[in-house]
Design a protein around this motif. Structure first.
Motif, mmCIF file in Angstrom:
data_model
loop_
_atom_site.group_PDB
_atom_site.id
_atom_site.type_symbol
_atom_site.label_atom_id
_atom_site.label_comp_id
_atom_site.label_asym_id
_atom_site.label_seq_id
_atom_site.Cartn_x
_atom_site.Cartn_y
_atom_site.Cartn_z
ATOM 1 N N ARG A 39 0.927 8.106 -7.584
ATOM 2 C CA ARG A 39 -0.097 7.089 -7.307
ATOM 3 C C ARG A 39 -1.374 7.297 -8.103
ATOM 4 O O ARG A 39 -2.310 6.515 -7.996
ATOM 5 C CB ARG A 39 -0.432 7.096 -5.809
ATOM 6 C CG ARG A 39 0.691 6.582 -4.951
ATOM 7 C CD ARG A 39 0.590 7.067 -3.512
ATOM 8 N NE ARG A 39 -0.330 6.330 -2.673
ATOM 9 C CZ ARG A 39 -0.068 5.168 -2.089
ATOM 10 N NH1 ARG A 39 1.098 4.599 -2.298
ATOM 11 N NH2 ARG A 39 -0.946 4.595 -1.297
ATOM 12 N N ALA B 267 -7.416 13.420 -7.324
ATOM 13 C CA ALA B 267 -7.892 12.052 -7.100
ATOM 14 C C ALA B 267 -9.421 11.945 -7.197
ATOM 15 O O ALA B 267 -10.068 11.473 -6.268
ATOM 16 C CB ALA B 267 -7.402 11.564 -5.738
ATOM 17 N N HIS C 192 0.627 13.199 -6.463
ATOM 18 C CA HIS C 192 0.159 12.226 -5.474
ATOM 19 C C HIS C 192 1.183 11.094 -5.310
ATOM 20 O O HIS C 192 0.840 9.917 -5.238
ATOM 21 C CB HIS C 192 -1.194 11.658 -5.923
ATOM 22 C CG HIS C 192 -2.121 11.274 -4.808
ATOM 23 N ND1 HIS C 192 -3.298 11.924 -4.575
ATOM 24 C CD2 HIS C 192 -2.067 10.294 -3.882
ATOM 25 C CE1 HIS C 192 -3.930 11.357 -3.553
ATOM 26 N NE2 HIS C 192 -3.189 10.370 -3.117
ATOM 27 N N ALA D 281 -1.822 8.263 4.066
ATOM 28 C CA ALA D 281 -2.947 7.605 4.744
ATOM 29 C C ALA D 281 -2.495 6.406 5.582
ATOM 30 O O ALA D 281 -1.415 5.854 5.392
ATOM 31 C CB ALA D 281 -3.977 7.161 3.709
ATOM 32 N N GLN E 220 -10.776 9.895 -8.966
ATOM 33 C CA GLN E 220 -10.893 8.435 -8.982
ATOM 34 C C GLN E 220 -9.538 7.869 -8.585
ATOM 35 O O GLN E 220 -8.495 8.498 -8.822
ATOM 36 C CB GLN E 220 -11.266 7.938 -10.382
ATOM 37 C CG GLN E 220 -11.227 6.432 -10.454
ATOM 38 C CD GLN E 220 -11.821 5.836 -11.708
ATOM 39 O OE1 GLN E 220 -12.456 6.527 -12.496
ATOM 40 N NE2 GLN E 220 -11.606 4.558 -11.889
ATOM 41 N N LEU E 221 -9.586 6.712 -8.010
ATOM 42 C CA LEU E 221 -8.351 6.078 -7.550
ATOM 43 C C LEU E 221 -7.503 5.608 -8.732
ATOM 44 O O LEU E 221 -8.021 4.973 -9.656
ATOM 45 C CB LEU E 221 -8.771 4.878 -6.700
ATOM 46 C CG LEU E 221 -7.702 4.133 -5.955
ATOM 47 C CD1 LEU E 221 -7.095 5.019 -4.869
ATOM 48 C CD2 LEU E 221 -8.317 2.890 -5.311
ATOM 49 N N TYR F 91 -9.979 15.161 1.793
ATOM 50 C CA TYR F 91 -10.739 14.473 0.743
ATOM 51 C C TYR F 91 -12.183 14.897 0.925
ATOM 52 O O TYR F 91 -12.712 14.827 2.045
ATOM 53 C CB TYR F 91 -10.630 12.949 0.886
ATOM 54 C CG TYR F 91 -9.380 12.402 0.261
ATOM 55 C CD1 TYR F 91 -9.118 12.612 -1.087
ATOM 56 C CD2 TYR F 91 -8.466 11.673 1.006
ATOM 57 C CE1 TYR F 91 -7.962 12.117 -1.679
ATOM 58 C CE2 TYR F 91 -7.312 11.172 0.423
ATOM 59 C CZ TYR F 91 -7.077 11.401 -0.918
ATOM 60 O OH TYR F 91 -5.937 10.914 -1.507
ATOM 61 N N TYR G 247 0.834 -1.211 0.000
ATOM 62 C CA TYR G 247 0.000 0.000 0.000
ATOM 63 C C TYR G 247 0.869 1.262 0.000
ATOM 64 O O TYR G 247 0.658 2.180 -0.782
ATOM 65 C CB TYR G 247 -0.956 0.000 1.201
ATOM 66 C CG TYR G 247 -1.721 1.311 1.252
ATOM 67 C CD1 TYR G 247 -2.574 1.667 0.204
ATOM 68 C CD2 TYR G 247 -1.535 2.220 2.293
ATOM 69 C CE1 TYR G 247 -3.235 2.890 0.200
ATOM 70 C CE2 TYR G 247 -2.193 3.437 2.302
ATOM 71 C CZ TYR G 247 -3.039 3.758 1.252
ATOM 72 O OH TYR G 247 -3.685 4.980 1.240
ATOM 73 N N LEU H 75 -7.502 10.499 5.698
ATOM 74 C CA LEU H 75 -7.571 9.046 5.860
ATOM 75 C C LEU H 75 -6.519 8.534 6.859
ATOM 76 O O LEU H 75 -5.861 7.522 6.629
ATOM 77 C CB LEU H 75 -7.423 8.366 4.500
ATOM 78 C CG LEU H 75 -8.665 8.528 3.620
ATOM 79 C CD1 LEU H 75 -8.372 8.130 2.173
ATOM 80 C CD2 LEU H 75 -9.831 7.694 4.145
ATOM 81 N N SER I 183 -11.649 4.418 -0.124
ATOM 82 C CA SER I 183 -11.814 5.665 -0.873
ATOM 83 C C SER I 183 -13.196 5.902 -1.472
ATOM 84 O O SER I 183 -13.387 6.876 -2.194
ATOM 85 C CB SER I 183 -10.759 5.718 -1.979
ATOM 86 O OG SER I 183 -10.927 4.634 -2.852
ATOM 87 N N ARG J 55 -3.201 1.010 -8.612
ATOM 88 C CA ARG J 55 -1.915 0.623 -8.002
ATOM 89 C C ARG J 55 -1.903 -0.899 -7.934
ATOM 90 O O ARG J 55 -2.459 -1.490 -7.014
ATOM 91 C CB ARG J 55 -1.779 1.221 -6.603
ATOM 92 C CG ARG J 55 -1.821 2.750 -6.549
ATOM 93 C CD ARG J 55 -3.075 3.231 -5.878
ATOM 94 N NE ARG J 55 -3.219 4.676 -5.859
ATOM 95 C CZ ARG J 55 -3.368 5.388 -4.748
ATOM 96 N NH1 ARG J 55 -3.387 4.798 -3.572
ATOM 97 N NH2 ARG J 55 -3.540 6.676 -4.814
ATOM 98 N N ILE K 125 -15.212 9.422 -1.505
ATOM 99 C CA ILE K 125 -14.659 10.635 -2.136
ATOM 100 C C ILE K 125 -15.508 11.073 -3.334
ATOM 101 O O ILE K 125 -15.929 10.258 -4.153
ATOM 102 C CB ILE K 125 -13.191 10.389 -2.536
ATOM 103 C CG1 ILE K 125 -12.360 10.193 -1.257
ATOM 104 C CG2 ILE K 125 -12.636 11.546 -3.356
ATOM 105 C CD1 ILE K 125 -10.979 9.656 -1.468
HETATM 106 C C1 HOC Z 1 -9.905 8.358 -5.125
HETATM 107 C C2 HOC Z 1 -9.232 8.597 -3.874
HETATM 108 O O1 HOC Z 1 -4.226 9.287 -0.668
HETATM 109 C C3 HOC Z 1 -3.521 7.143 -1.321
HETATM 110 C C4 HOC Z 1 -4.397 7.938 -0.411
HETATM 111 C C5 HOC Z 1 -5.814 7.521 -0.482
HETATM 112 C C6 HOC Z 1 -6.318 7.303 -1.851
HETATM 113 C C7 HOC Z 1 -7.661 7.851 -2.131
HETATM 114 C C8 HOC Z 1 -7.896 8.075 -3.602
HETATM 115 O O2 HOC Z 1 -3.482 5.925 -1.155
HETATM 116 O O3 HOC Z 1 -2.871 7.693 -2.201
#
Ligand code: HOC
Length: 390
Positions: free
Chosen positions: A256, A162, A253, A81, A164-165, A133, A26, A110, A203, A168, A206
């Motif tokens: 990420r 972000a 980010h 987080a 959307q995630l 967030y 993570y 988070l 997440s 990863r 969000i």
């Molecule tokens: C869509 C939101 O910031 C990370 C943290 C949480 C991710 C939330 C993404 O893992 O980068």
């Protein structure tokens, strides 16, 4: 042992060795092919110093002010987080070390510890920032922001990269088990997917509908400084400035989110050039921060020379407390302090204000992209979008 740790890279090696696979996946994962995370680091290596000599550097001072708050380093602790995946005391390791050494911590939405636990662990007068967030339920966000302001938080860093995630994949291969480390899942969390990694599981609250139209709403609910975290272009930097924000973080980010986004350091050059067309520079009412890949004081000095007010370090401190708890964070701060002292002497800068653009040669920063230093990507043919179009 901690006394063998010589630099922030060492903490990463220790964290990798000691963390459970899920936590390491993570924390360390980045999106897709992990090109941006590597580029974040590589960009610093394409900027060269132009040290000045014979400047009586007997005493050097690397302290500064960040958004009106005193900081012993030109570095703040950026939000990461789920601190309890790394250490049982989670984010409190950062709060306690930051309080002891005059460093500013950005509290993550988070976090594994609750917001109040973190603020309660701060020493009186310790400046804190909050990373936000935005919840699909704006009332929840409003309550959270106003509570933070009441508890003395000085600045709100709204994460804007972000909606959307990012994918990863290292993390997605792990199953999410709510073992308490990630317990502070926000209210309004729906549809928690537990079979696709930690990030997806935490997440879902969000709000992807966040837009420029929401900035006046944030202004109406808080008097804290409003900073947009995750800006990558001059166009958006100017929109943030015109929307009345007090600053931006040039960030991807930690690699990420959108892979093959450029590094904050590289974007800094164009963004500063664009902001200079809008007002005084440095602008006392608008700060530019950078994060991503920072492991050395020399990285920070390069970003400052190119126009950053201060620099965020996320994983560097995360790996320090994952390895050694609070002591690790204190050691990381000490290492940076020693590096600032040495590098500022060698560079010929006695204070942060004496670090000027002429002290770096950034001509190779974009050479890999076939650009020359005079190719400003923010050129006169581009008409920035006005806020009204959103
Ligand atoms: C869509 C939101 O910031 C990370 C943290 C949480 C991710 C939330 C993404 O893992 O980068």
């Amino acid at each position: 042992p901690l006394d063998e740790v010589l630099n922030l890279h060492d903490f990463e090696a220790v964290a990798k060795a000691v963390l459970p696979a899920k936590a390491w996946a993570y924390y360390s994962s980045a999106s897709d092919d992990e090109i941006t995370i590597r580029e974040n680091r590589a960009a610093f290596q394409r900027v060269w110093f132009r040290p000045r000599i014979l400047r009586d550097v007997t005493s050097v001072d690397w302290s500064t002010t960040i958004l009106g708050c005193k900081s012993s380093l030109p570095v703040y602790i950026s939000a990461t987080a789920l601190g309890k995946l790394g250490h049982p005391d989670g984010e409190l390791n950062l709060t306690r070390a930051a309080g002891k050494h005059g460093v500013i911590q950005m509290i993550p939405t988070l976090a594994s510890c609750s917001f109040d636990e973190i603020v309660d662990a701060a020493v009186p007068g310790q400046p804190l920032f909050l990373q936000l967030y935005v919840n699909r339920d704006r009332e929840i966000t409003k309550k959270y922001v106003q509570h933070a302001e009441k508890r003395g938080v000085k600045a709100l860093f709204i994460t804007v990269d972000a909606p959307q995630l990012g994918r990863r994949e290292k993390d997605m291969r792990m199953k999410f088990v709510d073992d308490g480390a990630g317990a502070k899942v926000q209210e309004g969390q729906k549809d928690v997917k537990k079979d696709q990694g930690v990030a997806r599981a935490i997440s879902s609250f969000i709000d992807p509908s966040l837009s420029w139209k929401d900035i006046p709403w944030f202004r109406s609910i808080t008097n804290m400084h409003i900073i947009l975290k995750g800006v990558s272009t001059p166009e958006d930097a100017i929109l943030a400035y015109e929307a009345g924000c007090q600053g931006i973080v040039l960030s991807n980010h930690g690699g990420r989110q959108l892979d093959t986004s450029r590094s904050g350091l590289e974007n800094l050059v164009d963004i500063v050039a664009a902001l200079k067309t809008k007002g005084p520079w440095p602008n006392p009412n608008f700060s530019v921060f950078v994060d991503g890949g920072v492991r050395r004081a020399s990285d920070v000095l390069k970003a400052i020379a190119l126009g950053a007010s201060a620099v965020g370090v996320g994983r560097g401190f995360l790996y320090a407390f994952s390895s050694y708890g609070q002591e690790g964070v204190e050691k990381a701060i000490q290492i940076l302090r020693d590096e600032f002292e040495m590098n500022m002497r060698l560079l010929g800068a006695r204070t942060i204000n004496e670090i000027v653009p002429e002290m770096v040669d950034a001509s190779a920063l974009r050479s890999h992209a076939g650009l020359t230093p005079s190719d400003n990507l923010y050129n006169s043919t581009y008409q920035p979008l006005s806020l009204a179009s959103f």
